[in-house]
Design an enzyme around this catalytic site. Sequence first.
Site, PDB file in Angstrom:
ATOM      1  N   HIS A 108     -10.653  50.491   1.841  1.00 50.65           N
ATOM      2  CA  HIS A 108     -11.275  50.631   3.151  1.00 50.65           C
ATOM      3  C   HIS A 108     -11.498  49.236   3.720  1.00 50.65           C
ATOM      4  CE1 HIS A 108     -13.608  52.710   6.265  1.00 50.65           C
ATOM      5  NE2 HIS A 108     -14.513  51.746   6.165  1.00 50.65           N
TER       6      HIS A 108
ATOM      7  N   GLU B 168     -12.216  50.212   9.396  1.00 50.59           N
ATOM      8  CA  GLU B 168     -13.486  50.413  10.089  1.00 50.59           C
ATOM      9  C   GLU B 168     -13.569  49.526  11.319  1.00 50.59           C
ATOM     10  OE1 GLU B 168     -16.995  51.316   7.818  1.00 50.59           O
ATOM     11  OE2 GLU B 168     -18.039  49.636   8.783  1.00 50.59           O
TER      12      GLU B 168
END
Length: 312
Positions: free
Chosen positions: A285, A33
């Site tokens: 993630h 991210e």
Amino acid sequence: MTPGTDAERGPGPTPSARLDAILAQGRPTLSCEFFPPKSDRGEANLWQALARLQAIAPDFVSVTYGAGGSTQARTRRIVRRIRRETSLPPVAHLTCVGATRRELTALLDGYRADGIDNILALRGDPPEGMARFEAVAGGFAHASDLVSFITARGDFSVAVATYPEGHPESPGGMMDDVRYLKLKQECGAVAAITQYFFDNEAFYRFRDAAAAAGVTIPIIPGIMPIADYHRIVGFSAMCGASIPTWLAARMEPIAGDSEAVRAAGVELAVAQCADLLAHGAPGLHFYCLNRAEMTLEIVRALPGVRPRPTAQ
């Protein structure tokens, strides 16, 4: 099958660029991210980090909004460039903050025209100076409503956020988030990405409770490598991520030594990720904070997760 490096995959998006198709491959995913910086220099740093991270072939990369829904134009521009110039499927964040249905429709139509298939739908944090979130006239108050709106607008693959330790505003703690996640699934979400956490047992409790409630979509754990312990403590107080006693005992004595904190942060994240994968996590993630180094070190220390190129 583990994806190849960027050189092996070639320029441009892969055929399996949609989140639902990526997740259907049945292997742990790897994703990163980024946030849109406010300066050209910061954006140049972002592209350098993204270029380096292509060496570990992330399955997708997500791009956030700024605080209060700001930097929307920069977010869209970065997502479009990722889609056009790299082999990495992008996921565009979309929030309810300050946005009417008409404005959201225009954004979604633009993403569709750009070939962007993946959206991460969130309610979003209240803008600075607002004590609690309030929907604008003609907008949405809940992420579940935004998910329904997006799925009705076109063939998007929609992911959502979830909080394994409970959202800071949720009076019912973890079980409130289980119920909200189930509702988002019913509205069309295909996956959930968690807020970062350091206590894997909290994630396992949440995952099991969600499964018992009928949640079947993948719940991908969010990983925050610790490079600055005091900064992480401040972040965690705002977002509801606990600092376990064992973590504080490890980090507090070395908190003033940036190199020692960074080395310990990599070591702890490797152990956390290995445990999550051993317990069936559908992916990892990484909240990269627009830097590549720690994520590269962590992933390369996890056997079998990705190829380990000798050059970047």
